[in-house]
Design an enzyme around this catalytic site. Structure first.
Site, PDB file in Angstrom:
ATOM      1  N   HIS A  82      76.120  88.445  28.182  1.00  9.71           N
ATOM      2  CA  HIS A  82      76.568  87.069  27.894  1.00  9.71           C
ATOM      3  C   HIS A  82      76.639  86.824  26.396  1.00  9.71           C
ATOM      4  O   HIS A  82      75.863  87.400  25.622  1.00  9.71           O
ATOM      5  CB  HIS A  82      75.682  86.037  28.593  1.00  9.71           C
ATOM      6  CG  HIS A  82      74.263  85.958  28.112  1.00  9.71           C
ATOM      7  ND1 HIS A  82      73.871  85.125  27.089  1.00  9.71           N
ATOM      8  CD2 HIS A  82      73.134  86.610  28.499  1.00  9.71           C
ATOM      9  CE1 HIS A  82      72.565  85.251  26.893  1.00  9.71           C
ATOM     10  NE2 HIS A  82      72.087  86.152  27.731  1.00  9.71           N
ATOM     11  N   ASP A  84      76.660  83.593  24.943  1.00  9.88           N
ATOM     12  CA  ASP A  84      76.045  82.361  24.428  1.00  9.88           C
ATOM     13  C   ASP A  84      74.606  82.623  24.000  1.00  9.88           C
ATOM     14  O   ASP A  84      73.964  83.571  24.456  1.00  9.88           O
ATOM     15  CB  ASP A  84      76.087  81.231  25.474  1.00  9.88           C
ATOM     16  CG  ASP A  84      75.279  81.544  26.726  1.00  9.88           C
ATOM     17  OD1 ASP A  84      75.356  82.684  27.222  1.00  9.88           O
ATOM     18  OD2 ASP A  84      74.554  80.649  27.208  1.00  9.88           O
ATOM     19  N   ASP A 145      69.641  88.226  22.117  1.00  9.82           N
ATOM     20  CA  ASP A 145      69.884  87.782  23.499  1.00  9.82           C
ATOM     21  C   ASP A 145      71.152  86.943  23.483  1.00  9.82           C
ATOM     22  O   ASP A 145      71.111  85.787  23.126  1.00  9.82           O
ATOM     23  CB  ASP A 145      68.673  86.969  23.969  1.00  9.82           C
ATOM     24  CG  ASP A 145      68.853  86.393  25.348  1.00  9.82           C
ATOM     25  OD1 ASP A 145      69.797  86.796  26.049  1.00  9.82           O
ATOM     26  OD2 ASP A 145      68.044  85.529  25.718  1.00  9.82           O
ATOM     27  N   GLU A 179      75.232  81.724  30.092  1.00 10.69           N
ATOM     28  CA  GLU A 179      74.098  82.262  30.867  1.00 10.69           C
ATOM     29  C   GLU A 179      72.842  81.446  30.607  1.00 10.69           C
ATOM     30  O   GLU A 179      72.057  81.191  31.519  1.00 10.69           O
ATOM     31  CB  GLU A 179      73.855  83.731  30.496  1.00 10.69           C
ATOM     32  CG  GLU A 179      72.870  84.461  31.408  1.00 10.69           C
ATOM     33  CD  GLU A 179      71.405  84.330  30.990  1.00 10.69           C
ATOM     34  OE1 GLU A 179      70.531  84.704  31.780  1.00 10.69           O
ATOM     35  OE2 GLU A 179      71.124  83.844  29.870  1.00 10.69           O
ATOM     36  N   GLU A 180      72.649  81.042  29.362  1.00 10.27           N
ATOM     37  CA  GLU A 180      71.399  80.384  28.982  1.00 10.27           C
ATOM     38  C   GLU A 180      71.219  79.035  29.670  1.00 10.27           C
ATOM     39  O   GLU A 180      70.103  78.551  29.818  1.00 10.27           O
ATOM     40  CB  GLU A 180      71.310  80.218  27.461  1.00 10.27           C
ATOM     41  CG  GLU A 180      71.295  81.535  26.687  1.00 10.27           C
ATOM     42  CD  GLU A 180      70.026  82.352  26.918  1.00 10.27           C
ATOM     43  OE1 GLU A 180      69.121  81.883  27.623  1.00 10.27           O
ATOM     44  OE2 GLU A 180      69.962  83.472  26.385  1.00 10.27           O
ATOM     45  N   ASP A 202      70.778  92.680  29.548  1.00  6.74           N
ATOM     46  CA  ASP A 202      70.304  91.386  29.051  1.00  6.74           C
ATOM     47  C   ASP A 202      68.779  91.314  29.093  1.00  6.74           C
ATOM     48  O   ASP A 202      68.199  90.243  29.021  1.00  6.74           O
ATOM     49  CB  ASP A 202      70.932  90.273  29.917  1.00  6.74           C
ATOM     50  CG  ASP A 202      70.689  88.887  29.366  1.00  6.74           C
ATOM     51  OD1 ASP A 202      70.420  88.766  28.150  1.00  6.74           O
ATOM     52  OD2 ASP A 202      70.763  87.917  30.148  1.00  6.74           O
ATOM     53  N   HIS A 384      64.862  83.613  22.107  1.00  9.34           N
ATOM     54  CA  HIS A 384      65.081  82.162  22.159  1.00  9.34           C
ATOM     55  C   HIS A 384      64.454  81.385  21.000  1.00  9.34           C
ATOM     56  O   HIS A 384      64.240  80.190  21.114  1.00  9.34           O
ATOM     57  CB  HIS A 384      64.609  81.544  23.491  1.00  9.34           C
ATOM     58  CG  HIS A 384      65.400  82.036  24.665  1.00  9.34           C
ATOM     59  ND1 HIS A 384      65.315  81.463  25.909  1.00  9.34           N
ATOM     60  CD2 HIS A 384      66.294  83.039  24.784  1.00  9.34           C
ATOM     61  CE1 HIS A 384      66.110  82.107  26.740  1.00  9.34           C
ATOM     62  NE2 HIS A 384      66.713  83.070  26.081  1.00  9.34           N
TER      63      HIS A 384
HETATM   64 ZN   LIG Z   1      70.047  86.656  27.891  1.00 11.42          ZN
END
Ligand SMILES: [Zn+2]
Length: 414
Positions: A82, A84, A145, A179-180, A202, A384
């Site tokens: 992903h 994003d 990520d 995805e997030e 991921d 994150h």
């Molecule tokens: Zn991820």
């Protein structure tokens, strides 16, 4: 571990592009920056020689194909990542490179040293002695990520295109948005994708291999009270705030995120608002076990029913919505997809690290849509937030794993 000339430059280029998703948006993808970035990835995949590159509607995923160069009939593998980034500042990501990290020093992220990567706080750093780390400058997340995953997949494809002597079956690539915020895979077109099984690239650190996720539901509670003057309230007032407290108190006290680990599920109160008139509670409900998951939802509804018996029908309204299910339910019917990834890692001398995820992946949805999709490591640590970092060596090893999975898929089917 192989050396991939383009892997790190590619990754550094990607992380500098802001591609945060937006939960409040109603468009698909939720932000224009993701659409634009996916377009540049499509161009890049065209340049390196992948085929059939197109945006799949309605998901907004960009799909690409590496055509087979063998006559043997082998299953088609997909690799998914992903674009994003998570809910954290992602403007002007300024990656810092720490070469030959000694495994014990404190790494200053910003020049003032307000934010640091300290092995006492983040013991994972000790694993990276002698490696090159990519960190943030303390003001943003890194976006490893999942731009690590994107860079690793594209680099693996480039490697195969530059080495036509390496034989392989058809490989499908899916790079997607959102995805997030948990919606990216909702509209994934499995038929258009055309793979027999896939892997999301991921995961976190070296060796991570995940095929078990939570079962997940969102639970909303809306409470309607009866607001009268507090002085005349006896036997008349129904205080919505009080019922909100009663509702929450009726849930098992220990089944909360901060008190659970491993395979223990929970009710998580993530939102609360109210006055005497009305009150609203927002929960997420999680459990790895499907039966226990269903029991949790019944318990949740049961509390509302009891309060309604006491205060009148419709006083407490519950809305439950399933979000995703534990992909293990699908994968354990045919573990060859998981075994293939395991075998690839072991042949590369990487110890598979298999544990249930206390969350979901795009694969949780894709597996139930008919595309079995476990998750393999992309390399990131502390995802994150500003303490996110990744090792260049782990990224190369993730690329090795992708290539090894493709090679073994041919070998195992000969
Ligand atoms: Zn991820």
């Amino acid at each position: 571990m192989m050396q991939y000339q383009n892997l790190i430059p590619r990754f550094l280029k990607y992380v500098k592009v802001e591609t945060r998703s937006d939960e409040a948006s109603n468009t698909v993808p939720t932000t224009q920056t993701q659409v634009d970035f996916l377009k540049t990835l499509a161009n890049e995949m065209t340049e390196i020689g992948l085929a059939d590159i197109h945006v799949s509607k309605p998901s907004g995923y960009v799909y690409a194909t590496l055509p087979a160069n063998t006559d043997k009939s082998v299953p088609t593998i997909g690799f998914i990542a992903h674009v994003d980034t998570a809910d954290f500042n992602a403007h002007h990501v300024n990656p810092q490179i720490v070469e030959n990290y000694d495994g014990h020093s404190v790494i200053k992220l910003d020049s003032a040293g307000k934010y640091q990567l300290d092995p006492k706080v983040f013991p994972s750093l000790r694993k990276y002695q002698g490696q090159t780390l990519i960190t943030t400058d303390g003001s943003t997340l890194l976006g490893s990520d999942d731009k690590s995953g994107v860079a690793e997949i594209i680099t693996a494809m480039q490697y195969l295109l530059e080495h036509p002597e390496i034989k392989h079956g058809t490989v499908k690539i899916g790079l997607g948005p959102d995805e997030e915020i948990g919606t990216g895979a909702d509209h994934f077109d499995v038929a258009d994708f055309g793979a027999d099984f896939a892997y999301t690239v991921d995961g976190g650190p070296l060796g991570q291999l995940e095929y078990e996720t939570f079962n997940a539901a969102d639970g909303r509670v809306h409470i309607t009270g009866t607001n009268v003057h507090p002085g005349d309230a006896k036997d008349t007032m129904v205080n919505a705030n009080q019922l909100a407290i009663d509702f929450h108190d009726a849930l098992p006290e220990h089944d909360r995120p901060e008190k659970t680990a491993g395979r223990e599920g929970f009710f998580h109160l993530y939102k609360i608002s109210g006055d005497v008139d009305t009150a609203d509670l927002g929960y997420i409900i999680r459990d790895h076990d499907r039966e226990r998951f269903e029991t949790r939802k019944q318990l949740f509804q049961g509390i509302a029913d009891r309060l309604n018996d006491q205060y009148g029908t419709g006083t407490v309204q519950v809305t439950l919505k399933d979000q995703y299910y534990n992909m293990r339910e699908i994968l354990e019917k045919d573990m060859s997809v998981v075994e293939l990834a395991k075998q690839a890692m072991m042949e590369l001398g990487i110890k598979p690290d298999i544990a249930p995820i206390r969350g979901g992946t795009d694969g949780s949805k894709l597996s139930f849509l008919g595309l079995p999709t476990p998750n393999i490591f992309a390399g990131g640590e502390n995802m994150h937030g500003r303490f996110e970092y990744v090792s260049e060596q782990t990224m190369a090893q993730a690329t090795d794993v992708i290539l090894k999975i493709i090679a073994l898929n041919l070998k195992n089917n000969q």
